[in-house]
Design an enzyme around this catalytic site. Sequence first.
Site, PDB file in Angstrom:
ATOM      1  N   ARG A  29     108.074   4.573  15.732  1.00  9.11           N
ATOM      2  CA  ARG A  29     109.021   3.811  16.570  1.00  9.11           C
ATOM      3  C   ARG A  29     110.441   4.403  16.532  1.00  9.11           C
ATOM      4  NH1 ARG A  29     104.679   2.583  17.870  1.00  9.11           N
ATOM      5  NH2 ARG A  29     103.872   0.530  18.412  1.00  9.11           N
ATOM      6  N   LEU A  30     110.549   5.648  16.109  1.00 16.04           N
ATOM      7  CA  LEU A  30     111.845   6.336  16.129  1.00 16.04           C
ATOM      8  C   LEU A  30     111.961   7.093  17.449  1.00 16.04           C
ATOM      9  CD1 LEU A  30     111.964   7.573  12.425  1.00 16.04           C
ATOM     10  CD2 LEU A  30     113.066   5.561  13.443  1.00 16.04           C
TER      11      LEU A  30
END
Length: 212
Positions: free
Chosen positions: A190-191
């Site tokens: 989720r970066l």
Amino acid sequence: MKIDDIRRSYTKDKLEFEKLTADPIAQFELWLKDAIAAELPDPTAMCVASVDEHGQPSQRLVLLKDVNQDGFTFYTNLGSRKATELSANPKVCLHFPWHPLERQVIVYGTAERASSSQVAKYFLSRPKESQLAAWASEQSRPVSTRQALMQKFAEIKHKFEHGEIPLPSFWGGFLVRPHKIEFWQGGEHRLHDRFMYNRQSDNSWSIERLCP
């Protein structure tokens, strides 16, 4: 089914500052070409968000019909909800959800009416059935049944069965002039990679990375 367990990893690509174009329209055109080349369903589909007089947002999917240095253009019935709301409050947001490529583009801008010559040129390029539908549908207005809508379409088709179908006076387009454009590329853990272009007073663009 537990919807909170539905998730996937984003690993297709990365978006790096060094590879961005200085102009967001050029960057958008590159990504649009990628979406078309990938044969995504409706690669020009965008969500158009507007706000009514009570501050209630509304959204709908519309097809992008032109993009250039002026902005993003789409067409609609001028009596529709979106046209009415944009005429009263021209602030608008566009969203391109290219999920299979793990990409999104969000455009923040101001909508203005497209020129009559541009509207006429596009309307005459549409398939005949689409031209007839523009005449038959009072977009966003209540209709009793689908049968009533099809009956209106048949009447319009009969009326214009000979000769060119004229441009309806109630049909037009909007040009969205952007002042911010965000590019989002899905990332591992989720970066995600997010970059925001902001228009400056001299019409140049600044670019900043945003936290995911």
